[in-house]
Design a protein around this motif. Structure first.
Motif, PDB file in Angstrom:
ATOM      1  N   MET A   1       0.831  -1.199   0.000  1.00 50.99           N
ATOM      2  CA  MET A   1       0.000   0.000   0.000  1.00 50.99           C
ATOM      3  C   MET A   1       0.863   1.246   0.000  1.00 50.99           C
ATOM      4  SD  MET A   1      -3.234   0.688   2.373  1.00 50.99           S
ATOM      5  CE  MET A   1      -3.263   1.952   3.568  1.00 50.99           C
ATOM      6  N   LYS A   4       1.819   2.470  -3.486  1.00 54.22           N
ATOM      7  CA  LYS A   4       0.704   3.100  -4.196  1.00 54.22           C
ATOM      8  C   LYS A   4       0.423   4.477  -3.613  1.00 54.22           C
ATOM      9  CE  LYS A   4      -1.941  -0.693  -6.113  1.00 54.22           C
ATOM     10  NZ  LYS A   4      -3.169  -1.441  -6.121  1.00 54.22           N
ATOM     11  N   LYS A   5       0.737   4.593  -2.330  1.00 54.06           N
ATOM     12  CA  LYS A   5       0.382   5.844  -1.641  1.00 54.06           C
ATOM     13  C   LYS A   5       1.307   6.974  -2.051  1.00 54.06           C
ATOM     14  CE  LYS A   5       0.379   7.262   3.200  1.00 54.06           C
ATOM     15  NZ  LYS A   5       0.515   6.766   4.553  1.00 54.06           N
ATOM     16  N   ARG A   8       0.721   9.503  -5.186  1.00 54.58           N
ATOM     17  CA  ARG A   8      -0.477  10.326  -5.005  1.00 54.58           C
ATOM     18  C   ARG A   8      -0.303  11.292  -3.848  1.00 54.58           C
ATOM     19  NH1 ARG A   8      -5.506   6.257  -5.134  1.00 54.58           N
ATOM     20  NH2 ARG A   8      -6.723   8.023  -5.848  1.00 54.58           N
ATOM     21  N   ASN A  12      -0.636  15.236  -4.144  1.00 56.14           N
ATOM     22  CA  ASN A  12      -1.590  16.041  -3.394  1.00 56.14           C
ATOM     23  C   ASN A  12      -0.915  17.072  -2.511  1.00 56.14           C
ATOM     24  OD1 ASN A  12      -4.124  15.014  -4.269  1.00 56.14           O
ATOM     25  ND2 ASN A  12      -3.535  13.094  -3.323  1.00 56.14           N
ATOM     26  N   ARG A  13       0.236  16.691  -1.953  1.00 55.31           N
ATOM     27  CA  ARG A  13       1.002  17.677  -1.185  1.00 55.31           C
ATOM     28  C   ARG A  13       1.366  18.846  -2.071  1.00 55.31           C
ATOM     29  NH1 ARG A  13       3.494  15.352   3.658  1.00 55.31           N
ATOM     30  NH2 ARG A  13       1.576  15.164   4.861  1.00 55.31           N
ATOM     31  N   THR A  15      -0.168  19.814  -4.811  1.00 53.27           N
ATOM     32  CA  THR A  15      -1.348  20.631  -5.102  1.00 53.27           C
ATOM     33  C   THR A  15      -1.659  21.562  -3.946  1.00 53.27           C
ATOM     34  OG1 THR A  15      -2.172  18.631  -6.148  1.00 53.27           O
ATOM     35  CG2 THR A  15      -3.675  20.494  -6.043  1.00 53.27           C
ATOM     36  N   LEU A  16      -1.541  21.041  -2.736  1.00 52.82           N
ATOM     37  CA  LEU A  16      -1.816  21.874  -1.571  1.00 52.82           C
ATOM     38  C   LEU A  16      -0.881  23.065  -1.533  1.00 52.82           C
ATOM     39  CD1 LEU A  16      -3.392  22.281   1.058  1.00 52.82           C
ATOM     40  CD2 LEU A  16      -1.656  20.944   2.218  1.00 52.82           C
ATOM     41  N   LEU A  19      -1.885  25.579  -4.239  1.00 54.10           N
ATOM     42  CA  LEU A  19      -3.089  26.329  -3.881  1.00 54.10           C
ATOM     43  C   LEU A  19      -2.797  27.335  -2.774  1.00 54.10           C
ATOM     44  CD1 LEU A  19      -5.948  23.695  -4.067  1.00 54.10           C
ATOM     45  CD2 LEU A  19      -5.474  25.554  -5.617  1.00 54.10           C
ATOM     46  N   THR A  20      -1.930  26.951  -1.831  1.00 55.31           N
ATOM     47  CA  THR A  20      -1.582  27.890  -0.775  1.00 55.31           C
ATOM     48  C   THR A  20      -0.924  29.126  -1.364  1.00 55.31           C
ATOM     49  OG1 THR A  20      -1.176  26.007   0.654  1.00 55.31           O
ATOM     50  CG2 THR A  20      -0.411  28.144   1.424  1.00 55.31           C
ATOM     51  N   VAL A  22      -1.304  30.236  -4.362  1.00 59.18           N
ATOM     52  CA  VAL A  22      -2.339  30.977  -5.088  1.00 59.18           C
ATOM     53  C   VAL A  22      -3.135  31.856  -4.133  1.00 59.18           C
ATOM     54  CG1 VAL A  22      -4.508  30.709  -6.341  1.00 59.18           C
ATOM     55  CG2 VAL A  22      -2.535  29.366  -6.998  1.00 59.18           C
ATOM     56  N   CYS A  23      -3.541  31.278  -2.998  1.00 60.34           N
ATOM     57  CA  CYS A  23      -4.319  32.056  -2.018  1.00 60.34           C
ATOM     58  C   CYS A  23      -3.496  33.221  -1.495  1.00 60.34           C
ATOM     59  CB  CYS A  23      -4.727  31.180  -0.837  1.00 60.34           C
ATOM     60  SG  CYS A  23      -6.050  30.058  -1.222  1.00 60.34           S
ATOM     61  N   MET A  26      -3.320  35.893  -3.976  1.00 58.98           N
ATOM     62  CA  MET A  26      -4.563  36.643  -4.093  1.00 58.98           C
ATOM     63  C   MET A  26      -4.714  37.635  -2.954  1.00 58.98           C
ATOM     64  SD  MET A  26      -7.506  34.192  -5.577  1.00 58.98           S
ATOM     65  CE  MET A  26      -7.382  32.973  -4.299  1.00 58.98           C
ATOM     66  N   ILE A  27      -4.327  37.202  -1.769  1.00 63.86           N
ATOM     67  CA  ILE A  27      -4.433  38.103  -0.622  1.00 63.86           C
ATOM     68  C   ILE A  27      -3.555  39.330  -0.847  1.00 63.86           C
ATOM     69  CG2 ILE A  27      -3.937  38.388   1.825  1.00 63.86           C
ATOM     70  CD1 ILE A  27      -4.650  35.493   2.201  1.00 63.86           C
ATOM     71  N   LEU A  31      -4.815  43.124  -1.528  1.00 65.12           N
ATOM     72  CA  LEU A  31      -4.481  44.217  -0.631  1.00 65.12           C
ATOM     73  C   LEU A  31      -3.793  45.353  -1.375  1.00 65.12           C
ATOM     74  CD1 LEU A  31      -3.258  42.349   2.552  1.00 65.12           C
ATOM     75  CD2 LEU A  31      -5.296  43.734   2.286  1.00 65.12           C
TER      76      LEU A  31
ATOM     77  N   MET B  52      -9.512  19.510   0.735  1.00 62.02           N
ATOM     78  CA  MET B  52      -8.710  20.623   0.245  1.00 62.02           C
ATOM     79  C   MET B  52      -9.446  21.381  -0.847  1.00 62.02           C
ATOM     80  SD  MET B  52      -4.930  20.413  -1.408  1.00 62.02           S
ATOM     81  CE  MET B  52      -5.315  19.388  -2.800  1.00 62.02           C
ATOM     82  N   ILE B  69     -10.967  40.782   2.654  1.00 63.25           N
ATOM     83  CA  ILE B  69      -9.673  40.472   2.057  1.00 63.25           C
ATOM     84  C   ILE B  69      -9.840  39.246   1.173  1.00 63.25           C
ATOM     85  CG2 ILE B  69      -7.301  39.851   2.535  1.00 63.25           C
ATOM     86  CD1 ILE B  69      -7.565  41.169   5.202  1.00 63.25           C
ATOM     87  N   PHE B  70      -9.633  39.448  -0.105  1.00 65.10           N
ATOM     88  CA  PHE B  70      -9.904  38.365  -1.041  1.00 65.10           C
ATOM     89  C   PHE B  70      -8.824  37.294  -0.950  1.00 65.10           C
ATOM     90  CE2 PHE B  70     -12.385  36.989  -4.535  1.00 65.10           C
ATOM     91  CZ  PHE B  70     -11.554  36.188  -5.283  1.00 65.10           C
ATOM     92  N   GLY B  71      -9.237  36.073  -0.705  1.00 67.14           N
ATOM     93  CA  GLY B  71      -8.270  34.982  -0.660  1.00 67.14           C
ATOM     94  C   GLY B  71      -8.024  34.480   0.747  1.00 67.14           C
ATOM     95  N   LEU B  75      -7.905  30.484   1.934  1.00 66.70           N
ATOM     96  CA  LEU B  75      -6.759  29.872   2.611  1.00 66.70           C
ATOM     97  C   LEU B  75      -7.206  29.122   3.859  1.00 66.70           C
ATOM     98  CD1 LEU B  75      -3.683  29.965   2.162  1.00 66.70           C
ATOM     99  CD2 LEU B  75      -3.593  31.822   3.784  1.00 66.70           C
ATOM    100  N   MET B  78      -9.452  26.089   3.132  1.00 63.52           N
ATOM    101  CA  MET B  78      -8.706  25.003   2.493  1.00 63.52           C
ATOM    102  C   MET B  78      -7.969  24.187   3.538  1.00 63.52           C
ATOM    103  SD  MET B  78      -6.058  25.329  -0.612  1.00 63.52           S
ATOM    104  CE  MET B  78      -4.766  26.148   0.302  1.00 63.52           C
ATOM    105  N   TRP B 172      -5.407  10.340   1.441  1.00 62.52           N
ATOM    106  CA  TRP B 172      -5.520  11.353   0.384  1.00 62.52           C
ATOM    107  C   TRP B 172      -6.525  10.972  -0.675  1.00 62.52           C
ATOM    108  CZ3 TRP B 172      -3.387  16.094   0.330  1.00 62.52           C
ATOM    109  CH2 TRP B 172      -2.347  16.323   1.242  1.00 62.52           C
TER     110      TRP B 172
END
Lengths: 368, 174
Positions: A1, A4-5, A8, A12-13, A15-16, A19-20, A22-23, A26-27, A31, B52, B69-71, B75, B78, B172
């Motif tokens: 297992m 296989k883990k 992925r 996923n790490r 991607t996280l 995305l962090t 990206v956020c 954006m903040i 601002l 997520m 505050i956008f975003g 965060l 998520m 996951w």
């Protein structure tokens, strides 16, 4: 297992992490206003505001169904009572129209501006409210298509509600005056005292506003009316804000502060009016939404220019010119500006730096 | 991709619920943070990756419709989804206490983040007052609302999983 883990897991790490970033981007972009977030919000709001309108209408319809379930007797009795009231009111109306004519004559004599009730207004419904209690911002169902722009004043029958901060084509966001970021330059009616009315996070739940920077010489007591000042660069003059709840002197003995109870019941706002006239300042910019709201910092101390600090350039123009005397666009010729604006607010001679000297003759006598 | 579309639909439905709640309940009552409940529940029910994405989409949506505050909400939501996903392995999904309490906890954290974002520009904001009048009622309402909402999401997630493989491979998940 485990084998296989792993891929992925890593994916996923990754991607996280992406995305962090990206956020966070954006903040930061939001601002610094480098990114046209308003445009995106416009689209989202325009798509979804019909839904919100529908839901709020449904809620109100159900409410009205409940209140309409009364018997024919009750309705007939109410009808009679209302008829009597109507005839009484018609009498009063005639008396008042006579007074109003006289008032108009006196006004033109002193060359005062129009009452804010004469401004063009558009009615709108509240369709949604920010769910968190950190902000008191609500959405209305009219937007740029109805002629609404950011910076326009919003009122109800009772008094001042707030300011338009964001617009879309079919919706607009209004920040109410009890929101923490709100600052209104105000005057005590019948007195010559300017002060600042501000919202406060700790007072939001009590529905009160904070009054500050009032000159200690001014005689103010509980129950006095507070209206928007003519030297505000954001709000039209003479709009009722609320009533004084309590006043005390500051430790410096130069100013007073206290609490105001707003004239509007913010817990039950359903319909508002947006005044289509904007308070014109030296640099008119209809779309400076975020700079205006972001820079709503504290006012400068009495004696120099008070009034909502918009951008830095706003305050400097107030110091130098009769900026406070700029009425809306559909008001009279520029001559009136120098002899005073606002019907029932005294442009505080004790508060100005002498730039408003022209106002003394006009206002002193007109002040009732 | 199909999962993401389902999540977007869920976000829209939850937002509709929130609007309906706001329209029918008087203004003086505090509204629960339903999109946060959604993020936490999805993480708890379907694993870290779903949590997520749900958190991210719900947060972006929240920032589009409300908020300052956008975003920031994206965060926080998520990470709420991700951290709830870690709980996925530890508890049975029938144990309703865990998602409800974790929704309350993450709502508290979210409010603290908002408080910090209010405090930084204006140091006169008092924490004790905010705690009493804003934060605690919000957390309480969220915990209360999480109970029925979690049950709804659990039912929905079972339907979403019906056409997926039964064996679980990792926290996951899908």
């Amino acid at each position: 297992m485990n084998d296989k883990k792993d891929p992925r897991h890593k994916k996923n790490r990754f991607t996280l992490a992406v995305l962090t970033v990206v956020c966070a981007a954006m903040i930061l972009l939001g601002l610094s206003e480098a990114f046209p977030i308003r445009a995106v919000r416009n689209v989202a709001g325009t798509i979804l505001s019909p839904l919100q309108t529908g839901i709020s209408r449904a809620g109100r319809w159900i409410d009205s169904q409940q209140t309409d379930a009364r018997t024919a007797e009750e309705l007939s009795a109410e009808n009679d009572a209302l008829k009597k009231k109507v005839s009484y009111l018609e009498e009063q109306n005639t008396l008042l129209s006579e007074n109003s004519n006289e008032l108009d004559q006196l006004r033109s004599l002193y060359q005062l501006d129009k009452d804010y009730s004469d401004y063009d207004k558009v009615a709108a419904d509240v369709i949604s409210k920010d769910p968190s209690r950190w902000y008191d911002v609500f959405t209305i169902n009219k937007g740029t298509n109805a002629g609404i722009e950011t910076g326009m004043n919003v009122i109800t029958d009772g008094g001042l509600v707030g300011l338009v901060t964001e617009t879309g084509s079919t919706w607009a966001k209004v920040r109410s005056i009890i929101d923490d970021e709100s600052r209104v330059s105000a005057s005590v009616l019948d007195e010559s005292g300017n002060c600042i009315i501000s919202g406060d996070l700790s007072l939001i739940s009590e529905g009160k506003l904070r009054l500050s920077q009032l000159n200690a010489d001014v005689n103010v007591s509980a129950g006095d009316r507070i209206v928007t000042s003519s030297i505000s660069d954001r709000y039209l003059p003479g709009i009722l804000i609320g009533y004084v709840d309590s006043i005390e002197e500051d430790t410096n003995n130069l100013t007073k502060n206290g609490y105001i109870i707003p004239a509007v019941n913010f817990e039950q706002i359903t319909d508002v009016f947006v005044i289509l006239t904007k308070k014109e300042t030296g640099d008119t910019s209809g779309t400076n939404a975020t700079p205006e709201t972001a820079a709503q910092d504290g006012e400068t101390v009495t004696g120099t220019s008070t009034g909502d600090t918009g951008t830095a350039s706003d305050t400097t123009t107030e110091n130098g010119t009769d900026n406070a005397a700029d009425p809306g666009t559909d008001n009279n010729a520029t001559d009136t500006e120098n002899t005073g604006t606002g019907n029932n607010t005294n442009a505080a001679p004790d508060n100005s730096t002498g730039t408003q000297n022209g106002t003394d003759t006009g206002n002193g006598a007109a002040e009732g | 991709m199909k999962r993401n579309i389902q999540l977007i639909l869920l976000v829209l439905i939850t937002w509709l619920l929130q609007t309906i709640f706001g329209a029918f309940v008087p203004n003086s009552y505090v509204t629960p943070n339903m999109l946060l409940i959604l993020s936490c529940s999805m993480g708890f029910l379907l694993g870290t990756r779903t949590g997520m994405w749900t958190g991210f989409l719900a947060g972006i949506f929240y920032d589009l419709m409300f908020g300052n505050i956008f975003g920031l909400t994206a965060l926080v939501f998520m990470y709420a989804g991700v951290l709830n996903g870690k709980l996925y392995r530890l508890f049975f999904e029938d144990d309703i206490r865990v998602p409800v309490l974790s929704a309350g906890l993450f709502d508290f954290i979210y409010n603290i983040v908002l408080f910090i974002s209010e405090y930084i520009p204006d140091h006169s904001v008092r924490f004790g007052q905010c705690l009493k009048t804003i934060i605690l009622p919000d957390v309480f309402a969220t915990i209360l609302a999480a109970i029925p909402l979690y049950l709804i999401y659990r039912w929905l997630s079972r339907r979403m999983l019906a056409d997926q493989l039964e064996e679980e491979q990792s926290p996951w998940l899908r």
